[in-house]
Motif scaffolding. Structure first.
Motif: not given
Length: 302
Positions: A53, A55, A79, A81, A136, A140-141, A145, A283, A286
């Motif tokens: 991911r 960021k 990440i 998941t 998730d 939550k993601a 942020t 995701l 971000t």
């Protein structure tokens, strides 16, 4: 990658085709999302999906002649998941089927609706710390942020001042994302509030999509109302869909959705049918999703 529409087209199973086609007709999200169909359905797969991911994206800068480009490194988070098996089953007596044929169709319809409701709810509020059989979700993601905001506008009474202030907050939220989002996900209560704001601002717009559903927009962005308790807060989620943004995850080989219907000629008075959908979400950046929390916590209508 695959869409559910493509899955239905490619499936040789007429039951799967019909089930999926009705599902994407009744669910904008399941019809619009792309799924990474990468996981094996054999015993070698543990239904774990790992990805990177972004960021903070890379930056670019001008350089002088005979100088090296400035080094820029994206900030990336690894990440991992889970992909979950979303399913339901039903039972029906063969006599009841013969006495009321529409009851059989009702069971199939409710099976599809239940899967849509649970998928939508998990897409938002899914948390494997609370339900380790699920996956998730967005809440939550995006928590903590740069794309998480809390509104300072009181929408209990919508007038010109409140509408303009809310519009400014929405513009701020949208400006934080990687691009213009594809959809805003809201509760029924928040949909009512946004409709009122649009009327006050004179930007109300209602059209129909290819399935005949009424579609309202915010500055050209589709507003999707998640009903039946799928979204139980008055948050506004702005989501960019795509393999580089927010997408689904499922099994490869077109086996992500399975329908099992009984043979009514087999022995046994009570027959069982079931449906299942192997699904998850990712995701990838971000800034591919954001949320505007309401000023005060208030339960959304169901």
């Amino acid at each position: 990658m695959i869409t559910l529409e493509e899955l239905a087209t490619n499936s040789p199973d007429k039951l799967v085709q019909g089930f999926v086609n009705e599902t994407i007709t009744d669910s904008y999200l399941l019809g619009a999302m792309t799924f990474d169909d990468c996981l094996a359905s054999t015993g070698t797969s543990d239904l774990i999906y790992g990805y990177k991911r972004v960021k903070t994206p890379m930056s670019a800068a001008f350089r002088a002649l005979n100088a090296e480009p400035e080094v820029s490194e994206p900030k990336i988070e690894r990440i991992v998941t889970k992909v979950a098996i979303l399913s339901n089953a039903w039972k029906l007596d063969r006599v009841a089927k013969e006495a009321a044929p529409d009851l059989y169709q009702l069971h199939l319809e409710e099976s599809k609706n239940a899967i849509i409701r649970k998928f939508n709810a998990t897409l938002i509020a899914g948390d494997t710390a609370k339900d380790d059989k699920g996956f998730d979700g967005l809440a939550k993601a995006v928590k903590g942020t740069s794309t998480e905001m809390t509104s300072a506008v009181d929408l209990s009474m919508i007038d010109q001042k409140a509408a303009l202030a809310f519009a400014e907050e929405m513009d701020t939220l949208l400006s934080l994302l990687m691009r213009t989002p594809d959809v805003l996900l809201v509760s029924p209560t928040m949909k009512t509030k946004i409709n009122a704001i649009c009327r006050v601002l004179g930007i109300s717009n209602v059209t129909a999509d290819t399935a005949g559903h009424r579609v309202t927009t915010w500055d050209g962005i589709r507003i999707e109302e998640l009903r039946d308790g799928a979204l139980t807060t008055n948050d506004v989620y702005a989501v960019c869909l795509g393999m580089d943004a927010f997408h689904g995850v499922t099994l490869k080989g077109g086996s992500s959705i399975a329908i099992h219907l009984p043979n009514w000629d087999d022995p046994g008075a009570v027959k069982t049918g079931d449906a299942e959908f192997v699904c998850g979400c990712a995701l990838k950046a971000t800034k591919a999703a954001g949320v505007l929390h309401p000023m005060a916590a208030a339960p959304a209508s169901k």
